[in-house]
Design a protein around this motif. Structure first.
Motif, PDB file in Angstrom:
ATOM      1  N   TRP A 254      -8.402   0.561   4.132  1.00  0.00           N
ATOM      2  CA  TRP A 254      -7.328  -0.163   4.872  1.00  0.00           C
ATOM      3  C   TRP A 254      -7.809  -0.094   6.438  1.00  0.00           C
ATOM      4  O   TRP A 254      -7.516  -1.098   7.135  1.00  0.00           O
ATOM      5  CB  TRP A 254      -5.995   0.774   4.537  1.00  0.00           C
ATOM      6  CG  TRP A 254      -4.741   0.214   4.999  1.00  0.00           C
ATOM      7  CD1 TRP A 254      -4.490  -1.058   5.474  1.00  0.00           C
ATOM      8  CD2 TRP A 254      -3.600   1.075   5.020  1.00  0.00           C
ATOM      9  NE1 TRP A 254      -3.096  -1.281   5.807  1.00  0.00           N
ATOM     10  CE2 TRP A 254      -2.257  -0.011   5.437  1.00  0.00           C
ATOM     11  CE3 TRP A 254      -3.221   2.447   4.715  1.00  0.00           C
ATOM     12  CZ2 TRP A 254      -1.087   0.529   5.711  1.00  0.00           C
ATOM     13  CZ3 TRP A 254      -1.781   2.546   5.012  1.00  0.00           C
ATOM     14  CH2 TRP A 254      -0.742   1.765   5.492  1.00  0.00           C
TER      15      TRP A 254
ATOM     16  N   THR B 195       0.711  -1.117  -0.046  1.00  0.00           N
ATOM     17  CA  THR B 195      -0.005   0.096  -0.233  1.00  0.00           C
ATOM     18  C   THR B 195       0.991   1.231  -0.042  1.00  0.00           C
ATOM     19  O   THR B 195       1.742   1.635   0.806  1.00  0.00           O
ATOM     20  CB  THR B 195      -0.640  -0.151   1.227  1.00  0.00           C
ATOM     21  OG1 THR B 195      -1.634  -1.169   1.083  1.00  0.00           O
ATOM     22  CG2 THR B 195      -1.759   1.110   1.140  1.00  0.00           C
TER      23      THR B 195
ATOM     24  N   LEU C 273      -8.978   0.204  -2.379  1.00  0.00           N
ATOM     25  CA  LEU C 273      -8.446  -1.211  -2.327  1.00  0.00           C
ATOM     26  C   LEU C 273      -8.908  -2.058  -2.899  1.00  0.00           C
ATOM     27  O   LEU C 273      -8.339  -2.860  -3.947  1.00  0.00           O
ATOM     28  CB  LEU C 273      -8.057  -1.634  -0.984  1.00  0.00           C
ATOM     29  CG  LEU C 273      -7.065  -1.023   0.125  1.00  0.00           C
ATOM     30  CD1 LEU C 273      -7.274  -1.504   1.552  1.00  0.00           C
ATOM     31  CD2 LEU C 273      -5.739  -1.237  -0.427  1.00  0.00           C
TER      32      LEU C 273
ATOM     33  N   VAL D  85      -9.005   4.479  -0.725  1.00  0.00           N
ATOM     34  CA  VAL D  85      -7.686   3.452  -0.092  1.00  0.00           C
ATOM     35  C   VAL D  85      -7.475   3.453   1.390  1.00  0.00           C
ATOM     36  O   VAL D  85      -7.608   2.166   2.213  1.00  0.00           O
ATOM     37  CB  VAL D  85      -6.471   3.703  -0.924  1.00  0.00           C
ATOM     38  CG1 VAL D  85      -5.332   2.645  -0.448  1.00  0.00           C
ATOM     39  CG2 VAL D  85      -6.656   3.541  -2.174  1.00  0.00           C
TER      40      VAL D  85
END
Length: 326
Positions: free
Chosen positions: A224, A74, A118, A220
């Protein structure tokens, strides 16, 4: 049908990523790029089915044994993997590295307007790269080397069956509950305080400001945070934001490497993630850095050429694994 892509000549030098990654993300980033006269290296633009261009680099050896994509952690740019990719290409493997949407040179809009997640990385970016790998290296076998999130997201790829094998490094669920103090407290602060405040005030997560890689699209970072606060990482989204996935179908062989000084991908979190891949035959190795004469490897240093110089058997593990899958 393979995604269209546009090749361009590369005058970019793959320089070191600045040494700003904190705590577990800290690593001895390369002070120089390893170049090899026997390897053709060039830039590639890969279009996803979201019509988003991904910046990629191709490493082409003179003779190709097999081909692989390196799926990044990431917020980590593809340049971080340059020396490792060059090493693999020198062993006869064709390689593609890439920046996920919203990261590095794959950020094509203001970060506050980037709607990458993601899920989109796994469902759209990674499939486009494996398609490009097949176009670049026809008549080869295809493999995936996943670093952290790069290994976690494989189960979202609709074309996963193109992958003959997986080699995962520091891949785990990242479940905060399973972390040890004091890192657990730092992770909670980042996930539950820094991410919401940064997204609210800036419109994105300024992870770079505290040494956690590149700035992240808010979608994202939000996923996460949500996934690391539950068991099984992405499993927390099954039946909610994820209704179609392939985690219970994937059955290609996989080797997972972990290290005892990795505060994120610890032993419990590796097992937590492996359980999500219910049919994947996994060969798991969990090492102490001292077994290789090293003080630390952690979450990031496996990919450092300095690590390879001191413990060449670590990179050789990837070569040996890929050779076994031919």
């Amino acid at each position: 049908m393979h995604n269209p892509k546009i090749a361009s000549s590369s005058n970019q030098q793959d320089h070191a990523i600045r040494n700003t990654v904190a705590t577990t993300f800290h690593t001895d980033f390369e002070s120089h790029s390893i170049e090899s006269p026997s390897i053709e290296r060039y830039s590639l633009t890969i279009m996803t089915d979201r019509n988003h261009p991904l910046a990629a680099t191709v490493y082409r050896p003179k003779g190709v044994k097999a081909a692989l994509m390196i799926a990044p952690a990431t917020g980590i740019k593809r340049q971080f993997y340059h020396n490792f990719a060059t090493y693999l290409a020198e062993q006869g493997f064709g390689v593609i590295t890439f920046d996920n949407e919203g990261i590095g040179e794959s950020l094509t809009t203001d970060l506050t307007k980037c709607d990458a997640t993601l899920i989109s990385w796994g469902r759209h970016d990674m499939p486009a790269v494996i398609d490009a790998l097949q176009d670049e290296f026809a008549h080869a076998s295809y493999h995936l080397i996943g670093h952290s999130a790069g290994g976690q997201l494989i189960g979202l790829m609709p074309n996963y069956d193109a992958i003959a094998s997986v080699f995962n490094v520091a891949c785990s669920s990242g479940q905060i509950k399973n972390m040890d103090m004091p890192y657990k407290a730092k992770a909670m602060g980042f996930m539950d305080v820094f991410i919401p405040i940064s997204n609210l005030t800036l419109g994105y997560t300024a992870a770079n400001k505290i040494g956690m890689g590149e700035p992240l699209p808010r979608g994202v970072a939000n996923q996460w945070r949500e996934w690391c606060n539950g068991a099984g990482y992405i499993k927390t989204a099954f039946g909610k934001s994820i209704h179609t996935h392939f985690y219970d179908e994937i059955s290609m062989p996989a080797l997972w490497l972990g290290f005892s000084d990795d505060e994120i991908a610890n032993n419990k979190n590796m097992d937590d993630m492996i359980r999500v891949f219910s049919k994947m035959p996994v060969e798991k190795h969990f090492f102490e850095p001292k077994e290789f004469g090293l003080n630390n490897i952690g979450h990031m240093r496996y990919f450092s050429s300095k690590t390879n110089a001191k413990a060449p058997q670590l990179w050789q593990m990837a070569v040996d694994w890929l050779a076994k899958q031919q």
